[in-house]
Design a protein around this motif. Structure first.
Motif, mmCIF file in Angstrom:
data_model
loop_
_atom_site.group_PDB
_atom_site.id
_atom_site.type_symbol
_atom_site.label_atom_id
_atom_site.label_comp_id
_atom_site.label_asym_id
_atom_site.label_seq_id
_atom_site.Cartn_x
_atom_site.Cartn_y
_atom_site.Cartn_z
ATOM 1 N N LYS A 17 29.513 87.933 39.517
ATOM 2 C CA LYS A 17 28.538 87.621 40.563
ATOM 3 C C LYS A 17 27.797 86.312 40.299
ATOM 4 C CE LYS A 17 27.714 92.474 41.829
ATOM 5 N NZ LYS A 17 26.703 93.542 41.993
ATOM 6 N N THR A 18 28.241 85.561 39.308
ATOM 7 C CA THR A 18 27.555 84.323 38.945
ATOM 8 C C THR A 18 28.143 83.134 39.695
ATOM 9 O OG1 THR A 18 29.039 83.875 37.084
ATOM 10 C CG2 THR A 18 27.093 85.238 36.641
ATOM 11 N N ALA A 19 27.380 82.042 39.704
ATOM 12 C CA ALA A 19 27.841 80.817 40.362
ATOM 13 C C ALA A 19 29.057 80.239 39.662
ATOM 14 C CB ALA A 19 26.710 79.798 40.391
ATOM 15 N N GLY A 20 29.169 80.447 38.337
ATOM 16 C CA GLY A 20 30.313 79.928 37.601
ATOM 17 C C GLY A 20 31.619 80.508 38.099
ATOM 18 N N PHE A 21 31.630 81.805 38.367
ATOM 19 C CA PHE A 21 32.852 82.453 38.864
ATOM 20 C C PHE A 21 33.165 82.007 40.295
ATOM 21 C CE2 PHE A 21 34.891 85.849 41.262
ATOM 22 C CZ PHE A 21 36.006 86.115 40.490
ATOM 23 N N TRP A 22 32.170 82.062 41.163
ATOM 24 C CA TRP A 22 32.433 81.772 42.563
ATOM 25 C C TRP A 22 32.683 80.296 42.834
ATOM 26 C CZ3 TRP A 22 34.137 85.137 45.776
ATOM 27 C CH2 TRP A 22 33.848 86.487 45.571
ATOM 28 N N SER A 23 32.186 79.419 41.968
ATOM 29 C CA SER A 23 32.483 77.994 42.146
ATOM 30 C C SER A 23 33.973 77.727 41.977
ATOM 31 C CB SER A 23 31.681 77.160 41.152
ATOM 32 O OG SER A 23 32.059 77.464 39.816
ATOM 33 N N ALA A 24 34.633 78.497 41.093
ATOM 34 C CA ALA A 24 36.072 78.332 40.891
ATOM 35 C C ALA A 24 36.869 78.783 42.104
ATOM 36 C CB ALA A 24 36.522 79.116 39.652
ATOM 37 N N VAL A 25 36.271 79.621 42.947
ATOM 38 C CA VAL A 25 36.945 80.130 44.141
ATOM 39 C C VAL A 25 36.578 79.314 45.383
ATOM 40 C CG1 VAL A 25 37.229 82.133 45.647
ATOM 41 C CG2 VAL A 25 37.036 82.453 43.170
ATOM 42 N N ILE A 26 35.297 79.016 45.533
ATOM 43 C CA ILE A 26 34.818 78.374 46.756
ATOM 44 C C ILE A 26 35.153 76.888 46.785
ATOM 45 C CG2 ILE A 26 32.734 77.772 48.055
ATOM 46 C CD1 ILE A 26 31.539 80.420 47.144
ATOM 47 N N LEU A 27 35.103 76.215 45.630
ATOM 48 C CA LEU A 27 35.357 74.773 45.599
ATOM 49 C C LEU A 27 36.726 74.416 46.169
ATOM 50 C CD1 LEU A 27 34.425 71.934 44.799
ATOM 51 C CD2 LEU A 27 35.385 72.355 42.525
ATOM 52 N N PRO A 28 37.818 75.067 45.756
ATOM 53 C CA PRO A 28 39.121 74.732 46.352
ATOM 54 C C PRO A 28 39.154 74.975 47.860
ATOM 55 C CG PRO A 28 39.416 76.040 44.368
ATOM 56 C CD PRO A 28 37.956 76.077 44.695
ATOM 57 N N LEU A 29 38.596 76.096 48.293
ATOM 58 C CA LEU A 29 38.597 76.410 49.723
ATOM 59 C C LEU A 29 37.800 75.380 50.511
ATOM 60 C CD1 LEU A 29 39.188 78.289 52.103
ATOM 61 C CD2 LEU A 29 37.158 79.602 51.462
ATOM 62 N N LEU A 30 36.616 75.035 50.029
ATOM 63 C CA LEU A 30 35.745 74.109 50.746
ATOM 64 C C LEU A 30 36.352 72.712 50.826
ATOM 65 C CD1 LEU A 30 33.018 73.663 52.127
ATOM 66 C CD2 LEU A 30 32.043 73.147 49.892
ATOM 67 N N LEU A 31 36.866 72.207 49.704
ATOM 68 C CA LEU A 31 37.413 70.855 49.681
ATOM 69 C C LEU A 31 38.654 70.750 50.557
ATOM 70 C CD1 LEU A 31 37.031 68.057 48.500
ATOM 71 C CD2 LEU A 31 38.409 68.735 46.534
#
Length: 266
Positions: A17-31
């Motif tokens: 539930k941390t930003a570290g985990f979700w950044s690895a998922v959201i960054l590829p999708l967003l970019l």
């Protein structure tokens, strides 16, 4: 091996539930989504390009940002996030008092950070392929379907992953040494900027500096430029920056383990 699996699973539950985990998922999708929107709205300017050129422009825009700035800084953030829970709760000694080998606990934390980096890059491959083909469906004039980029993307991103191991090991060690985020972040930021300067200047010994490895690896994987027809890409994994990255990863990983042993007896 059982202790490693238990520790790895524990890391997932602690950080899911941390930003570290979700950044690895959201960054590829967003970019990839932002680039998809840009290509879609500028389709009229791109319809004259053959399929291979379209794929190279689409994936190259993502890779250029990732290899130069985003990937090193994401690694800084992931490495700190994995260890920040123990720092904030001051539970290093408690963690190593569990009936598990210290090597299993330490290796699980490191390989979990490694997994997050791998997950992020794997999702970049998946989303690049999905959005590229979707562009070809929405606008048949964009001839993405005329060329299959899947194998090349897998090779490029795997080489990018290998080139990032040295940075990850260094930042993981720094996150063990420092409780606050500013010191690892500051060192990582300065290292990233220095690496970009060394790589863009094409200094022949830039491969000795770990923070330049992703950009050097991408430069080596770029197709040769010329006036003739574009040649098929040939990805060479056995390059100097990969060897140095792997060597740094092994050395720093080992050094980090002995540092963790000291933390466990404080």
């Amino acid at each position: 091996m059982k202790g490693f699996i238990l520790s790895f699973r524990s890391e997932f539950y602690k950080t899911r539930k941390t930003a570290g985990f979700w950044s690895a998922v959201i960054l590829p999708l967003l970019l990839c989504l932002l680039l998809f929107i840009g290509f879609y709205h500028n389709a009229d300017k791109l319809v004259s390009n053959p399929g291979m050129v379209l794929w190279l422009r689409f994936s190259g825009a993502i890779l250029g940002v990732m290899g130069s700035l985003l990937l090193p800084m994401l690694i800084v953030f992931i490495a700190y996030s994995v260890n920040s829970i123990e720092h904030k709760a001051d539970t290093w000694k408690t963690l190593f008092s569990l009936p598990l080998s210290k090597l299993s606990v330490y290796a699980a934390k490191y390989f979990y950070a490694l997994f997050l980096v791998f997950l992020c890059l794997a999702l970049f491959v998946v989303f690049t392929i999905i959005f590229g083909n979707f562009l070809g469906i929405l606008n048949p004039g964009l001839r993405f379907r005329d060329y299959n980029m899947n194998s090349i993307l897998l090779q490029i991103y795997f080489k990018l992953f290998l080139s990032s191991l040295g940075i990850l090991s260094i930042q993981f060690l720094l996150s063990l040494l420092f409780r606050d985020f500013l010191k690892p972040m500051g060192i990582g930021f300065v290292g990233t900027i220095t690496g970009v300067i060394l790589a863009t200047s094409r200094w022949q010994y830039a491969y000795w500096f770990p923070y330049s490895h992703p950009m050097v690896a991408l430069t080596a994987a770029s197709p040769p430029r010329g006036k003739g027809p574009m040649q098929p890409m040939n990805i060479d994994f056995f390059t100097n920056e990969i060897y140095v990255s792997l060597a740094i990863a092994v050395v720093v990983f080992t050094a980090g383990y002995f540092i963790v042993l000291k933390k466990s007896v404080k």
